[in-house]
Scaffold this active site. Structure first.
Site, PDB file in Angstrom:
ATOM      1  N   SER A  35      24.901  38.022  15.652  1.00 28.35           N
ATOM      2  CA  SER A  35      23.815  38.902  15.373  1.00 28.35           C
ATOM      3  C   SER A  35      22.885  39.280  16.340  1.00 28.35           C
ATOM      4  O   SER A  35      22.006  40.240  16.223  1.00 28.35           O
ATOM      5  CB  SER A  35      23.096  38.368  14.493  1.00 28.35           C
ATOM      6  OG  SER A  35      22.414  36.904  14.808  1.00 28.35           O
ATOM      7  N   ASP A 321      12.189  37.697  12.433  1.00 31.91           N
ATOM      8  CA  ASP A 321      12.600  36.728  11.329  1.00 31.91           C
ATOM      9  C   ASP A 321      12.800  35.445  12.054  1.00 31.91           C
ATOM     10  O   ASP A 321      12.339  34.993  13.292  1.00 31.91           O
ATOM     11  CB  ASP A 321      13.844  37.327  10.608  1.00 31.91           C
ATOM     12  CG  ASP A 321      14.860  37.242  11.400  1.00 31.91           C
ATOM     13  OD1 ASP A 321      15.040  36.691  12.466  1.00 31.91           O
ATOM     14  OD2 ASP A 321      16.086  37.877  10.764  1.00 31.91           O
ATOM     15  N   HIS A 324      15.857  35.680  14.900  1.00 27.93           N
ATOM     16  CA  HIS A 324      16.200  36.838  16.087  1.00 27.93           C
ATOM     17  C   HIS A 324      14.846  37.406  16.580  1.00 27.93           C
ATOM     18  O   HIS A 324      13.869  37.448  15.888  1.00 27.93           O
ATOM     19  CB  HIS A 324      16.776  38.049  15.152  1.00 27.93           C
ATOM     20  CG  HIS A 324      18.109  37.604  14.393  1.00 27.93           C
ATOM     21  ND1 HIS A 324      17.989  37.294  12.989  1.00 27.93           N
ATOM     22  CD2 HIS A 324      19.288  37.398  14.850  1.00 27.93           C
ATOM     23  CE1 HIS A 324      19.012  36.726  12.570  1.00 27.93           C
ATOM     24  NE2 HIS A 324      19.950  36.963  13.790  1.00 27.93           N
TER      25      HIS A 324
END
Length: 357
Positions: A35, A321, A324
């Site tokens: 991610s 978040d 990340h």
């Protein structure tokens, strides 16, 4: 130049990023990972790990795209620093792009191991990303009239950016309620097994024509908000056990890069010392402790709640978040990786030196 490209260049100028005029420094860039690099490959998968909704992409020209941050990823910034006037398209949506210039295969929640992150739903693990790369090579070969030798010569000059392994710890080893890895291995044994599998994948990628590699070390995973909340003790700022595991992995990955440089004398493998870089990034070392304050309101899965307004001054926050980094932190990592102010950040050279070889 089309309207989309013009919008992109305007955005880069406003972001304070140096625009390199002329041909890209490499003919193509291929991106592998999770991610931290995903740009939309998870959007249509059956998974809870997605970022194609607001407030993700609040600072990105096209809004939410599947990037797990407010704007650009590290891989995006490196793409620009290499001189490309567009971002590398995700494998899931490469139609209409010149795939000869590269493809992004990264997938949120994915890891080196097949089972990593699968409790969240589907993802594209590293081995499958290599299979997708084979598909792209086949497509490129068709585009150049089946001249395999031309494709091979091109691929040798391309850059291969690989940032993977975080999820094998935070979405596998340290989730005993979903995985049995911690029952079978000690943290050091698990790291050794991961690097062994990683090595096999890198050698397979080398056989497909890759010769210029950027291998990104893991963050100190115990210092990301989710791991502090889940595994921190006595109100500590970081989860020691998780940090120790990521350090052991990084040591083995650095040793692997040195080994591969010796084994493949006509190829080059860079190791990016992410934790050392992080120790010199202001947002990750803010005296008020912003490293544990997320910019968006998160749900039970640690990701931003949909349609909730994030913090206003995102440049002061390290994390968007619970997992990340914000765009400004990604920019620092990209700049330090591309043109390192310290020889200890990138070993044995930085990206700008690698692409000139």
């Amino acid at each position: 130049m089309g309207c989309e490209s013009k919008l992109w260049l305007v955005f880069l100028l406003m972001s304070g990023v140096t625009i390199v005029v002329g041909e890209p420094q490499v003919p193509c860039l291929f991106i592998f990972g999770d991610s931290l690099s995903d740009s939309g490959n998870n959007n249509k998968l059956s998974t809870d790990c997605k970022a194609n909704y607001f407030p993700y992409g609040i600072d990105f020209p096209d809004g939410p795209t599947g990037r797990y941050t407010n704007g650009l990823t590290i891989a995006d910034f490196i793409t620009q620093l290499l001189g490309f006037d567009h971002l590398i398209p995700p494998y899931a949506n490469y139609g209409g792009y010149d795939i000869k210039e590269g493809v992004n295969y990264a997938s949120g929640s994915a890891g080196i191991r097949y089972d990593t992150g699968k409790h969240l739903g589907d993802n594209v693990e590293l081995e499958k990303q290599l299979q997708n790369h084979k598909v792209i090579i086949s497509e490129i070969t068709k585009q150049v009239g089946g001249r395999v030798e031309n494709v091979e010569e091109r691929l040798k000059k391309c850059l291969y950016y690989v940032n993977v392994g975080s999820n094998d710890f935070i979405n596998n080893y340290f989730l005993p309620q979903h995985y049995r890895s911690s029952e079978k291995y000690s943290p050091e044994e698990f790291g050794a097994e991961l690097v062994k599998q990683y090595s096999q994948h890198l050698k397979a990628l080398h056989q497909l024509g890759a010769s210029k590699f950027v291998l990104v070390g893991l963050h100190l995973l115990g210092c990301i908000p989710h791991e502090i909340i889940t595994h921190g003790k006595n109100h500590s700022l970081c989860a020691t056990e998780v940090n120790n595991a990521s350090r052991m992995f990084n040591n083995k990955l650095e040793a692997l890069s040195q080994q591969l440089n010796k084994q493949f004398s006509h190829s080059n493998f860079i190791y990016v010392n992410t934790p050392l870089m992080a120790s010199h990034i202001p947002q990750l070392n803010h005296p008020r402790g912003n490293q544990i304050v997320t910019c968006c309101e998160v749900g039970s899965n640690g990701q931003c709640k949909e349609e909730h307004e994030p913090c206003r001054d995102r440049s002061l926050h390290a994390f968007f978040d619970d997992f990340h980094p914000t765009e400004i932190v990604n920019r620092f990592f990209a700049r330090y990786s591309y043109h390192s102010p310290s020889k200890s950040y990138t070993l044995p050279m930085d990206i700008s030196q690698l692409v000139r070889l």
